[in-house]
Design an enzyme around this catalytic site. Structure first.
Site, mmCIF file in Angstrom:
data_model
loop_
_atom_site.group_PDB
_atom_site.id
_atom_site.type_symbol
_atom_site.label_atom_id
_atom_site.label_comp_id
_atom_site.label_asym_id
_atom_site.label_seq_id
_atom_site.Cartn_x
_atom_site.Cartn_y
_atom_site.Cartn_z
ATOM 1 N N ARG A 1 7.232 53.188 33.354
ATOM 2 C CA ARG A 1 5.948 53.377 33.274
ATOM 3 C C ARG A 1 5.311 52.277 32.438
ATOM 4 N NH1 ARG A 1 5.699 59.873 32.443
ATOM 5 N NH2 ARG A 1 4.903 60.505 34.679
ATOM 6 N N THR B 1 3.631 59.254 29.462
ATOM 7 C CA THR B 1 2.678 59.611 30.783
ATOM 8 C C THR B 1 1.671 58.237 30.941
ATOM 9 O OG1 THR B 1 2.856 61.777 30.509
ATOM 10 C CG2 THR B 1 0.962 60.924 31.913
ATOM 11 N N HIS C 1 6.337 60.263 38.751
ATOM 12 C CA HIS C 1 6.285 61.790 38.336
ATOM 13 C C HIS C 1 7.677 62.233 38.053
ATOM 14 C CE1 HIS C 1 5.327 65.994 37.947
ATOM 15 N NE2 HIS C 1 6.327 65.963 38.918
ATOM 16 N N ASN D 1 0.731 55.641 37.407
ATOM 17 C CA ASN D 1 1.704 55.566 36.256
ATOM 18 C C ASN D 1 2.979 55.376 37.103
ATOM 19 O OD1 ASN D 1 2.143 58.123 36.843
ATOM 20 N ND2 ASN D 1 1.993 58.870 34.527
ATOM 21 N N ARG E 1 13.048 61.670 32.241
ATOM 22 C CA ARG E 1 11.769 61.556 31.474
ATOM 23 C C ARG E 1 12.043 60.471 30.372
ATOM 24 N NH1 ARG E 1 8.015 65.287 32.291
ATOM 25 N NH2 ARG E 1 6.942 65.230 30.135
ATOM 26 N N LYS F 1 5.145 57.099 42.857
ATOM 27 C CA LYS F 1 3.795 57.081 43.281
ATOM 28 C C LYS F 1 3.346 55.749 44.176
ATOM 29 C CE LYS F 1 2.457 60.165 39.250
ATOM 30 N NZ LYS F 1 1.501 60.520 38.080
HETATM 31 P P1 CMP Z 1 2.498 63.211 36.148
HETATM 32 O O1 CMP Z 1 3.715 63.307 35.425
HETATM 33 O O2 CMP Z 1 2.378 63.081 37.742
HETATM 34 O O3 CMP Z 1 1.746 64.705 36.036
HETATM 35 C C1 CMP Z 1 0.015 64.700 36.023
HETATM 36 C C2 CMP Z 1 -0.623 63.524 36.210
HETATM 37 O O4 CMP Z 1 -1.874 63.499 35.741
HETATM 38 C C3 CMP Z 1 0.130 62.505 35.232
HETATM 39 O O5 CMP Z 1 1.482 62.253 35.425
HETATM 40 C C4 CMP Z 1 -0.831 61.304 35.016
HETATM 41 O O6 CMP Z 1 -0.451 60.130 36.172
HETATM 42 C C5 CMP Z 1 -1.987 62.166 35.783
HETATM 43 N N1 CMP Z 1 -3.166 61.858 34.617
HETATM 44 C C6 CMP Z 1 -4.355 61.242 34.883
HETATM 45 N N2 CMP Z 1 -5.112 61.352 33.858
HETATM 46 C C7 CMP Z 1 -4.490 61.995 32.810
HETATM 47 C C8 CMP Z 1 -4.759 62.195 31.609
HETATM 48 N N3 CMP Z 1 -5.778 61.984 30.881
HETATM 49 N N4 CMP Z 1 -3.915 62.782 30.831
HETATM 50 C C9 CMP Z 1 -2.589 63.174 31.458
HETATM 51 N N5 CMP Z 1 -2.190 63.118 32.698
HETATM 52 C C10 CMP Z 1 -3.380 62.281 33.411
#
Ligand code: CMP
Length: 140
Positions: free
Chosen positions: A104, A93, A117, A114, A87, A11
């Protein structure tokens, strides 16, 4: 054990801090092979389509803006149980909840920024890979 592909995105927070190589090293150290990779600047339309599954979530607009805030590196990872393996390498996340020695935990700045993805299932991996790559760009 299944040999799988998964889509990974390094990212904007990570490309900005020149962490592409450090993150790729983690994948390769754990036996995942990078079989396709490109650095791209997402358009808002691309980010909105890629994250369409989250379109009803409160964080959707901010997430799409953030994903267009700088270059990302999209890549296909390949190996045993690649979806789950990636993962585990990424961690939770929210970096605050991620295990030690995960991408992360070590690099993430916030739940949004973070650093990485990864697809959440083999089915979504196939959809996400096709979003960014044609088969001729994937070289195993
Ligand atoms: P990603 O794996 O890219 O998939 C969706 C993304 O939404 C997640 O990682 C986070 O970076 C982002 N995101 C932002 N805010 C939230 C939240 N409150 N809960 C979950 N994902 C979030």
């Amino acid at each position: 054990m299944a040999i799988e592909r998964t889509l990974s995105i390094i990212k904007p927070d990570a490309t900005r801090r020149n962490l592409t190589g450090a993150i790729n090293q983690r994948f390769e150290d754990k036996g995942l092979r990078i079989i396709a990779q490109k650095r791209v600047q997402l358009t808002l339309d691309q980010a909105q389509k890629f994250y369409a599954v989250h379109s009803e979530r409160a964080f959707y607009d901010d997430l799409c803006q953030y994903m267009t805030s700088g270059p990302v590196v999209v890549q296909v990872l390949y190996g045993e149980d690649a979806v789950t393996a990636n993962r585990l390498i990424m961690g939770a996340t929210n970096p605050a909840n991620a295990d030690k020695d995960t991408i992360r935990k070590d690099f993430g700045e916030s739940v949004e920024a973070n650093s990485a993805h990864g697809s959440d299932s083999p089915e979504n991996a196939a959809i996400e890979i096709a979003f960014f790559f044609s088969e001729t760009e994937i070289v195993g």
